[in-house]
Design a protein around this motif. Structure first.
Motif, PDB file in Angstrom:
ATOM      1  N   UNK A  83       0.811  -1.222   0.000  1.00  0.00           N
ATOM      2  CA  UNK A  83       0.000   0.000   0.000  1.00  0.00           C
ATOM      3  C   UNK A  83       0.842   1.268   0.000  1.00  0.00           C
ATOM      4  N   UNK A  84       2.062   1.211   0.565  1.00  0.00           N
ATOM      5  CA  UNK A  84       2.922   2.402   0.650  1.00  0.00           C
ATOM      6  C   UNK A  84       3.948   2.459  -0.472  1.00  0.00           C
ATOM      7  N   UNK A  85       3.835   1.550  -1.450  1.00  0.00           N
ATOM      8  CA  UNK A  85       4.780   1.572  -2.564  1.00  0.00           C
ATOM      9  C   UNK A  85       4.638   2.846  -3.383  1.00  0.00           C
ATOM     10  N   UNK A  86       5.707   3.201  -4.092  1.00  0.00           N
ATOM     11  CA  UNK A  86       5.702   4.419  -4.891  1.00  0.00           C
ATOM     12  C   UNK A  86       5.753   4.072  -6.379  1.00  0.00           C
ATOM     13  N   UNK A  87       5.448   5.071  -7.204  1.00  0.00           N
ATOM     14  CA  UNK A  87       5.575   4.947  -8.654  1.00  0.00           C
ATOM     15  C   UNK A  87       6.782   5.754  -9.109  1.00  0.00           C
ATOM     16  N   UNK A  88       7.158   5.617 -10.355  1.00  0.00           N
ATOM     17  CA  UNK A  88       8.365   6.267 -10.871  1.00  0.00           C
ATOM     18  C   UNK A  88       8.287   7.784 -10.748  1.00  0.00           C
TER      19      UNK A  88
END
Length: 534
Positions: free
Chosen positions: A452-457
């Motif tokens: 859920x806390x992952x980021x995108x480029x």
């Protein structure tokens, strides 16, 4: 893996006679009848391994008669311990932490950014670093082929082992010069070929950078492969970490972009077989030497290597004045009575839903006020519970004051974030998608596999990376260097509580990006010059 045993009591005796070219400006005292690194010493069984342990020991221990002794005169043991001085300068001078007892010599000036060249912590760090150089130089002088032959060392296996020792200590010398270059910008230069009894010439950052780079590149092929040496000893990955660090900061050090070289070194370290510890906090426990993530640490042991080093300070200092939570951390219930607290700006980096279940967020707020209006009031400001003197299974360390927890100088998470920063800065050879993968690996680890806390480029910005480095690596000896590299340390574009001696933070002058050369060192070595602005 077992920790190596240090023998700092052996680091005595002949220093004032054989190593004066490096140590006159350090006021090293010799108060033990034993003689380290002498012909008599090397007549002892297993002397070369003991000598090696003595050189490593200077990273953890301070003197010959226990944790309270210091072989650098004029300052106490804590003020001359390698890792503690490094931690004071890299973390206490930043937005991450405050020390409550400002009567402790040097601490008030460091954490308020109002220091002078007479600060004893500078003397401790510079002196301990130069002492490390001196020890390495003498070990190398005493282990030449000629010396070995004169002592009847003819076994090829023994010669090969001693050559391994020689390669390792060269990396330790490069590590010391790296820290001196980063903190002070210059240092007296000596190697094993330098004339004895002569003050070393001053090397500036450009010269130190070139020396460190050349030395490490020449020795790497002769070092053991990553994770194949005894725990706590140098291997290829340690040398590559130092190279990655100097390349990452090369724009600051020498005005050159060396990020592509940093990427190369990061890739080499990552390929070395290290893996993220599934539990973030197991990197900071009393058995963190077992972590698959650890690349190099400064060792601590509650019996064998008692010291007032960074982990002893942090764990005892974490204990809250209100909470009395030391037992949970494996030390006395009251610890050091609320010695360490968090500055508001660091706490705010964990605000938001992304960090509600983040294992890296060990901040304790309780009934406390986030603001610290009075540094002496230990009930103000939040506290931390990151480091522990309990093992990963909850067993308390053997000593309730001197901890078993090693200080993680280099670990894999830092490599991932260095790679990500290089990618965000557009470095050749760095893949943005790979960088995002590395960052998300850290976030998933911190959130027990939750994405859920992952980021995108498009979220991988430089501002994000600076904050993420603090979230992942806080209190690990990186923050000042990071803030300087991002242009956030001096000036007023980013202020924090008590920066520049203002309760809400004020701008500080550009010269404070370098610490001053200690007054005592300037007086002892006429080749040294003071940094601008001091």
């Amino acid at each position: 893996m077992k920790k190596i045993k240090f023998n700092l009591f052996l680091i005595v005796g002949a220093l004032t006679l054989t190593m004066s070219s490096c140590t006159d400006d350090l006021d090293i005292k010799s108060d033990d009848p034993l003689v380290f690194l002498s012909d008599e010493f090397f007549e002892q069984p297993d002397a070369y391994r003991q000598g090696l342990a003595g050189v490593y020991g200077n990273l953890s221990l301070t003197g010959t008669t226990g944790a309270g002794s210091s072989n650098i005169q004029g300052i106490d043991a804590g003020t001359s311990q390698y890792g503690r001085c490094l931690w004071y300068l890299q973390n206490l001078s930043t937005d991450e932490v405050l020390w409550s007892y400002e009567n402790d010599p040097g601490t008030r000036e460091i954490q308020r950014n109002i220091w002078t060249a007479s600060n004893p912590i500078f003397r401790g760090m510079y002196g301990r670093g130069m002492f490390q150089v001196a020890l390495v130089n003498e070990f190398l002088r005493q282990t030449t082929p000629e010396k070995l032959a004169s002592r009847g060392i003819t076994s090829q296996s023994e010669i090969d082992e001693i050559n391994d020792f020689r390669n390792e200590v060269k990396v330790l010398r490069a590590l010391a010069y790296y820290h001196l270059m980063d903190l002070f910008g210059k240092a007296a230069f000596n190697d094993e070929n330098s004339a004895l009894g002569v003050a070393g010439p001053q090397y500036d950052r450009s010269q130190l950078f070139a020396y460190i780079e050349s030395e490490l590149n020449s020795v790497i092929p002769n070092l053991k492969a990553p994770r194949t040496n005894e725990y706590g000893r140098v291997d290829q990955a340690v040398a590559r970490m130092i190279l990655a660090k100097i390349y990452l900061n090369a724009q600051v050090y020498i005005g050159q972009d060396r990020l592509a070289d940093c990427v190369t070194q990061c890739n080499q370290v990552i390929a070395g077989g290290y893996t993220l510890n599934p539990n973030y906090l197991n990197n900071f426990t009393a058995d963190n030497h077992l972590s698959s993530e650890m690349i190099f640490s400064l060792q601590s042991d509650g019996v064998a290597t008692q010291n007032y080093g960074p982990t002893t300070v942090m764990i005892n200092g974490q204990v809250g004045s209100i909470e009395q939570n030391g037992t949970a951390l494996g030390v006395g219930s009251g610890g050091w009575g609320g010695a360490l607290r968090l500055r508001k700006q660091f706490v705010e980096k964990f605000e938001g839903s992304d960090f509600a279940n983040d294992d890296r967020n060990t901040i304790i707020s309780g009934v406390r006020n986030i603001d610290i209006s009075d540094v002496a009031n230990r009930d103000q400001g939040y506290i931390l519970a990151k480091f522990s003197n309990r093992t990963s299974s909850g067993v308390a360390g053997i000593n309730s004051t001197f901890v078993d927890t090693d200080f993680p100088l280099f670990r894999l998470a830092d490599v991932y974030l260095m790679y990500a920063e290089c990618a965000a800065r557009g470095a050749a050879g760095a893949s943005l998608s790979q960088a995002v993968t590395y960052v998300n690996a850290l976030r998933e680890r911190a959130n027990n596999g939750n994405t859920a806390a992952n980021i995108s480029a498009n979220e991988l910005t430089l501002d994000f990376i600076l904050d993420e480095r603090s979230r992942e690596l806080h209190w690990e000896g990186h923050r000042r260097q990071d803030l300087i590299r991002f242009g956030k340390y001096t000036g007023g574009s980013y202020n924090w509580a008590w920066k520049g001696n203002g309760s809400n933070g004020i701008a500080i002058s550009a010269n404070l990006a370098l610490f001053p050369i200690p007054t005592a060192s300037l007086a002892a070595n006429p080749n040294l010059t003071q940094n601008p602005g001091y």
